[in-house]
Design an enzyme around this catalytic site. Sequence first.
Site, PDB file in Angstrom:
ATOM      1  N   LEU A 233      -2.928  -3.574   6.099  1.00 38.16           N
ATOM      2  CA  LEU A 233      -3.062  -3.856   4.666  1.00 38.16           C
ATOM      3  C   LEU A 233      -3.302  -2.567   3.880  1.00 38.16           C
ATOM      4  CD1 LEU A 233      -3.141  -6.019   2.477  1.00 38.16           C
ATOM      5  CD2 LEU A 233      -5.573  -6.334   2.959  1.00 38.16           C
ATOM      6  N   LYS A 234      -4.055  -1.633   4.474  1.00 34.12           N
ATOM      7  CA  LYS A 234      -4.290  -0.352   3.798  1.00 34.12           C
ATOM      8  C   LYS A 234      -2.985   0.411   3.606  1.00 34.12           C
ATOM      9  CE  LYS A 234      -6.570   3.065   1.987  1.00 34.12           C
ATOM     10  NZ  LYS A 234      -7.553   3.886   2.705  1.00 34.12           N
ATOM     11  N   PHE A 235      -2.082   0.342   4.585  1.00 33.40           N
ATOM     12  CA  PHE A 235      -0.784   0.996   4.423  1.00 33.40           C
ATOM     13  C   PHE A 235      -0.009   0.374   3.258  1.00 33.40           C
ATOM     14  CE2 PHE A 235      -0.646   1.974   9.279  1.00 33.40           C
ATOM     15  CZ  PHE A 235      -1.516   3.035   9.093  1.00 33.40           C
TER      16      PHE A 235
END
Length: 300
Positions: free
Chosen positions: A175-177
Site C-alpha cells: 500500500l505504501k508503494f
Amino acid sequence: MSTPERPRVGIVGLGIMGSAYARNLREGGFDVVGFDVAPAAQAALAAMGGTVAASPGDVAAQADVILIALASVDALKAVCGGPEGLVHTIRPGVPVVEMSTFPLYAKDYCRDLFEAKGNPVLDCPVSGTGAQAAVRDLVLYASGEEAVVERLRPMFDGFARSTRYVGPFGSGTKLKFVANLLVTIHNLSTAEAVLMAHRSGLDLKMMFEAIRDGAGNSRMFEVRAPMMFEECYQPAGMKFEVYMKDLDLISDFARDMRVPTPLLAASIPFYVAALGAGRHADDTAGLYSVLKEMSAPRGE
C-alpha cells in the site's frame, strides 16, 4: 512505569521520522528508549526525556515493543541481526514493528528473524512527510496479525492521526508503494501548478485557498505548495536523496506487477534533475525551483 496501554517503547533509528515518533510518544506520556548512531540524535532523545541506549541490543533488553525506522536495508540487517543486534536480547513475545520503506524481501527478513524467537512482527510503513510526523499527522498502514495491531493501537495513536489495518504481513508495504506513486506525481503536478500561477501573476495565497477548496486539491498540494511559495526547502520533510530510493522501489514493484506507470516514468527525470542541481538534502518540494530554473525567461 509501563502499562499494557502505555508500554515502554523502543525506537531504533532517530532520524526525521523516528525522532518525531519519540517526541510525540513522550508528550503522550510513554516511556521511550532509543538508539541511533548519530550523537545529535541521541542528545535530542535525552533532551525530550527519553532514555538513550548503548546499542540496538540494549533497546531490546529494555523495551516492551520495538519500532524500527531506518534508511537502508544494510542498516536494518545490522540493527536486527548484527553482533549488537536486537535479536540477541529481545524477550519472547515483545512485538517488533518495522516502519521503514523497504522492499518486501527486507520485511520478510525481519519477520523470519524475530518470529523464530517467538516475537510477533508487523509491517507498518506510514504515509506522510517529516513535517506531518512532527504534528502527528500521519496515516499508519498496519499489516500482520490483526490482534497485535489492535493491542498496540493506543501506542500508534500516540504518533499517528490514523491507524489502518490493511491485511496480512506485507500489505502495508504494498500500500505504501501505491501511496508513494501518487505522492510522486502529485508533488510534481503541484510544482507545475504553482509555477503556472506565479508566471500568470496570480496571488499565490489566494490561489492556494481557492484550489484547496476545489476539485484540483491534493494532500501534496496542501503540504508542499506553501514551501514552494517561499522556495524554502529546509528542514526537509523528505530529502531528495532519500526519496530516490523510494522511486526505485515503486518502479521495481510496478515492473514485478506488470503495471504500466507512464506518469511515474515521466516524473522521475525531474527528481534526478534536482540531484544534478545539488538539492540532495532539500525537501522534494524543491521540484518547483527545478522547474522554475529549467524554464526561466530572461530576467526571472
